[in-house]
Scaffold this motif. Structure first.
Motif, short mmCIF file in Angstrom:
data_model
loop_
_atom_site.label_atom_id
_atom_site.label_comp_id
_atom_site.label_asym_id
_atom_site.label_seq_id
_atom_site.Cartn_x
_atom_site.Cartn_y
_atom_site.Cartn_z
N THR A 15 0.84 -1.20 0.00
CA THR A 15 0.00 0.00 0.00
C THR A 15 0.87 1.25 0.00
N LEU A 16 1.91 1.23 0.81
CA LEU A 16 2.83 2.37 0.84
C LEU A 16 3.53 2.55 -0.50
N MET A 19 1.08 4.13 -2.87
CA MET A 19 0.79 5.51 -2.50
C MET A 19 1.95 6.44 -2.86
N ALA A 22 2.37 6.58 -6.92
CA ALA A 22 1.22 7.04 -7.70
C ALA A 22 1.37 8.44 -8.31
N THR A 72 7.31 9.99 4.13
CA THR A 72 6.45 8.82 4.26
C THR A 72 7.27 7.54 4.36
#
Length: 89
Positions: A15-16, A19, A22, A72
């Motif tokens: 998921t990271l 994200m 993207a 992040t």
């Protein structure tokens, strides 16, 4: 370490990854589509005409979103390293 725990960690990592990647992928996709439409309309088929704008767009997105991406990723890595002592045996 249970299989459920490993799957959860893998899901969080994927998921990271999605994200963080993207913004660059989306902008390069849009620029590539616009350049392809331009090439189809004008019938100019030059390889550098599609490569250079995508490269410039990717660099701009990395310059703008790079600090967020780095923050992040560093936060995720910090959480993983801090989790090491608490891992189930």
């Amino acid at each position: 370490m249970s299989p459920q725990f490993v799957l959860t960690l893998g899901q969080e990592a994927l998921t990271l990854l999605l994200m963080v990647s993207a913004p660059v992928l989306a902008i390069v996709l849009v620029v590539g589509l616009v350049i392809s439409i331009f090439q189809a309309i004008t019938q100019i088929h030059e390889a550098t005409l599609s490569f250079v704008p995508k490269l410039i767009a990717a660099l701009l997105v990395l310059a703008l979103a790079g600090p967020w991406m780095l923050t992040t990723l560093v936060d995720y890595i910090r959480r993983m390293i801090e989790m090491i002592p608490q891992l189930p045996q």
